[in-house]
Design a protein around this motif. Structure first.
Motif, mmCIF file in Angstrom:
data_model
loop_
_atom_site.group_PDB
_atom_site.id
_atom_site.type_symbol
_atom_site.label_atom_id
_atom_site.label_comp_id
_atom_site.label_asym_id
_atom_site.label_seq_id
_atom_site.Cartn_x
_atom_site.Cartn_y
_atom_site.Cartn_z
ATOM 1 N N GLU A 39 50.348 11.059 -48.434
ATOM 2 C CA GLU A 39 50.903 11.796 -47.297
ATOM 3 C C GLU A 39 50.172 13.122 -47.116
ATOM 4 O O GLU A 39 49.865 13.529 -45.994
ATOM 5 N N THR A 42 46.595 12.568 -45.677
ATOM 6 C CA THR A 42 46.662 12.255 -44.251
ATOM 7 C C THR A 42 46.914 13.525 -43.437
ATOM 8 O O THR A 42 46.246 13.772 -42.429
ATOM 9 N N ARG A 45 43.765 15.825 -43.489
ATOM 10 C CA ARG A 45 42.694 15.349 -42.593
ATOM 11 C C ARG A 45 43.027 15.637 -41.133
ATOM 12 O O ARG A 45 42.168 16.061 -40.358
ATOM 13 N N LYS A 46 44.277 15.413 -40.761
ATOM 14 C CA LYS A 46 44.699 15.640 -39.380
ATOM 15 C C LYS A 46 44.540 17.111 -39.000
ATOM 16 O O LYS A 46 43.973 17.437 -37.951
#
Length: 80
Positions: A39, A42, A45-46
């Motif tokens: 989590e 992710t 990276r976003k």
């Protein structure tokens, strides 16, 4: 004055316990650390796609995100 500098430092440098919560908040994650490594990766990276200087992002924010990433990884005992 020294008092003004101390006040400013307190606003920009959270206490260690709060630093983790602030780092997690940068990524929209739970302040108590109840998120998984996947989590976190992710979310990192976003956010980095939004902030990366090579993609017309904000270099200061990218640096802050990297510092937050390092703090979270260290606190959770994760490798990069």
């Amino acid at each position: 004055s020294a008092d003004t500098q101390d006040d400013a430092r307190q606003e920009t440098e959270p206490a260690p316990a709060d630093a983790f919560a602030a780092a997690a908040a940068l990524f929209g994650l739970a302040a108590d650390g109840s998120f998984t490594n996947a989590e976190f990766k992710t979310a990192y990276r976003k956010r980095m796609k939004e902030a990366h200087p090579d993609l017309s992002g904000d270099a200061a924010l990218a640096t802050k995100l990297n510092e937050a990433r390092d703090l979270i990884n260290a606190r959770k005992g994760w490798k990069r």
